[in-house]
Design a protein around this motif. Structure first.
Motif, PDB file in Angstrom:
ATOM      1  N   MET A   1       0.853  -1.198   0.000  1.00 19.80           N
ATOM      2  CA  MET A   1       0.000   0.000   0.000  1.00 19.80           C
ATOM      3  C   MET A   1       0.888   1.248   0.000  1.00 19.80           C
ATOM      4  SD  MET A   1      -2.925   1.747   0.591  1.00 19.80           S
ATOM      5  CE  MET A   1      -2.731   2.942   1.869  1.00 19.80           C
ATOM      6  N   LYS A   3       1.063   5.134   0.049  1.00 15.84           N
ATOM      7  CA  LYS A   3       0.276   6.348   0.289  1.00 15.84           C
ATOM      8  C   LYS A   3       1.137   7.550  -0.088  1.00 15.84           C
ATOM      9  CE  LYS A   3      -1.908   8.599   4.262  1.00 15.84           C
ATOM     10  NZ  LYS A   3      -2.282   8.346   5.672  1.00 15.84           N
ATOM     11  N   LEU A  25      -2.707   8.407  -9.449  1.00 13.97           N
ATOM     12  CA  LEU A  25      -3.535   7.286  -8.987  1.00 13.97           C
ATOM     13  C   LEU A  25      -3.229   5.998  -9.750  1.00 13.97           C
ATOM     14  CD1 LEU A  25      -6.987   9.023  -8.416  1.00 13.97           C
ATOM     15  CD2 LEU A  25      -5.552   7.917  -6.682  1.00 13.97           C
ATOM     16  N   ASP A  29      -1.394   3.895  -4.467  1.00 14.61           N
ATOM     17  CA  ASP A  29      -2.682   3.338  -4.035  1.00 14.61           C
ATOM     18  C   ASP A  29      -3.613   4.412  -3.490  1.00 14.61           C
ATOM     19  OD1 ASP A  29      -2.030   0.487  -4.388  1.00 14.61           O
ATOM     20  OD2 ASP A  29      -0.432   0.996  -2.990  1.00 14.61           O
ATOM     21  N   GLN A  30      -3.009   5.376  -2.835  1.00 12.57           N
ATOM     22  CA  GLN A  30      -3.821   6.401  -2.190  1.00 12.57           C
ATOM     23  C   GLN A  30      -3.100   7.734  -2.311  1.00 12.57           C
ATOM     24  OE1 GLN A  30      -4.287   5.516   1.969  1.00 12.57           O
ATOM     25  NE2 GLN A  30      -5.539   7.324   2.290  1.00 12.57           N
ATOM     26  N   ILE A  31      -3.845   8.807  -2.555  1.00 11.87           N
ATOM     27  CA  ILE A  31      -3.217  10.136  -2.611  1.00 11.87           C
ATOM     28  C   ILE A  31      -3.927  11.049  -1.614  1.00 11.87           C
ATOM     29  CG2 ILE A  31      -2.754  12.197  -4.021  1.00 11.87           C
ATOM     30  CD1 ILE A  31      -2.408  10.440  -6.437  1.00 11.87           C
ATOM     31  N   VAL A  32      -3.124  11.686  -0.778  1.00  7.87           N
ATOM     32  CA  VAL A  32      -3.671  12.678   0.146  1.00  7.87           C
ATOM     33  C   VAL A  32      -3.231  14.046  -0.361  1.00  7.87           C
ATOM     34  CG1 VAL A  32      -3.722  13.530   2.520  1.00  7.87           C
ATOM     35  CG2 VAL A  32      -3.482  11.067   2.084  1.00  7.87           C
ATOM     36  N   ASN A  62     -12.000   8.097  -6.513  1.00  9.04           N
ATOM     37  CA  ASN A  62     -11.800   7.297  -5.295  1.00  9.04           C
ATOM     38  C   ASN A  62     -10.315   7.328  -4.936  1.00  9.04           C
ATOM     39  OD1 ASN A  62     -14.477   6.413  -5.210  1.00  9.04           O
ATOM     40  ND2 ASN A  62     -14.025   4.883  -6.782  1.00  9.04           N
ATOM     41  N   ARG A  63     -10.000   6.921  -3.769  1.00 13.94           N
ATOM     42  CA  ARG A  63      -8.620   6.766  -3.280  1.00 13.94           C
ATOM     43  C   ARG A  63      -7.896   8.111  -3.103  1.00 13.94           C
ATOM     44  NH1 ARG A  63      -5.246   4.028  -6.687  1.00 13.94           N
ATOM     45  NH2 ARG A  63      -6.590   4.104  -8.523  1.00 13.94           N
ATOM     46  N   VAL A  64      -8.706   9.201  -3.079  1.00 13.71           N
ATOM     47  CA  VAL A  64      -8.108  10.525  -2.884  1.00 13.71           C
ATOM     48  C   VAL A  64      -8.755  11.153  -1.655  1.00 13.71           C
ATOM     49  CG1 VAL A  64      -7.867  12.848  -3.856  1.00 13.71           C
ATOM     50  CG2 VAL A  64      -7.750  10.875  -5.359  1.00 13.71           C
ATOM     51  N   SER A  65      -7.954  11.750  -0.782  1.00 12.32           N
ATOM     52  CA  SER A  65      -8.542  12.495   0.324  1.00 12.32           C
ATOM     53  C   SER A  65      -7.877  13.860   0.416  1.00 12.32           C
ATOM     54  CB  SER A  65      -8.399  11.714   1.634  1.00 12.32           C
ATOM     55  OG  SER A  65      -7.051  11.419   1.859  1.00 12.32           O
ATOM     56  N   GLY A  82       2.677   8.619   5.570  1.00 20.05           N
ATOM     57  CA  GLY A  82       2.801   8.652   4.115  1.00 20.05           C
ATOM     58  C   GLY A  82       4.088   7.954   3.700  1.00 20.05           C
TER      59      GLY A  82
END
Ligand code: PNS
Length: 162
Positions: A1, A3, A25, A29-32, A62-65, A82
């Motif tokens: 994962m 981040k 993306l 896996d995930q982008i903040v 999705n997968r963005v916050s 991160g």
């Protein structure tokens, strides 16, 4: 994962930023998206307004916050667990600043690296600063920023010139 933290002023978010996020993306896996409280520059939009504009513009992804931080970026990355920092590079003129920033960040904390992505050719001339100037002077920023940002710029400058 993996981040990835994508830090910046985002005052306001542009299609250049969004292009980096979409392509990021595919790799991470995930982008903040981390909006910086910058003590040196007062923004046109408050940090809360920027975050809301980003959330609205990216509601289909999705997968963005979206978050904000104060103080050192490396401390924020550490605290939020991160793995990498991502930044967009528009032109060679960005290089020196980004090189210094990535180097000092690595000096401060060598656990994570900065990954650079070249901005898409359609947006290499787009910056939040020029967007604000064009909008302030009554020019069109259509196609360069999401519609909600376009509207927010219009109402901000209308309110400021009242
Ligand atoms: O969108 P910007 O203004 O180019 O983003 C710059 C930003 C917010 C990423 C940078 O100024 C930053 O990381 N600020 C937090 C303070 C910090 O960590 N400074 C040390 C590295 S220069």
């Amino acid at each position: 994962m993996i981040k990835a933290i994508y830090p910046g002023s985002f005052d306001p978010i542009t299609f250049g930023h969004i292009d980096i996020i979409r392509r990021g993306l595919e790799v991470f896996d995930q982008i903040v998206i981390a909006v910086a409280h910058n003590i040196e520059k007062e923004g046109l939009f408050s940090v809360e307004e920027r975050k809301n504009l980003i959330r609205e513009a990216l509601k289909d992804l999705n997968r963005v916050s979206v978050d904000s931080f104060e103080g050192l970026l490396v401390n924020y990355v550490e605290k939020t667990q991160g793995n990498v920092i991502i930044r967009g590079l528009r032109a060679t003129s960005d290089f020196e600043y980004e090189f210094h920033m990535a180097s000092i960040n690595r000096h401060l904390n060598n656990r994570f690296d900065t990954f650079f992505m070249m901005t898409a050719k359609d947006y290499f001339f787009v910056s939040s600063r020029t967007i604000k100037e064009v909008a302030m002077l009554g020019g069109s920023v259509k196609g360069l920023v999401p519609e909600n940002v376009e509207n927010a710029l219009k109402s901000k400058f209308r309110a400021l010139t009242r």
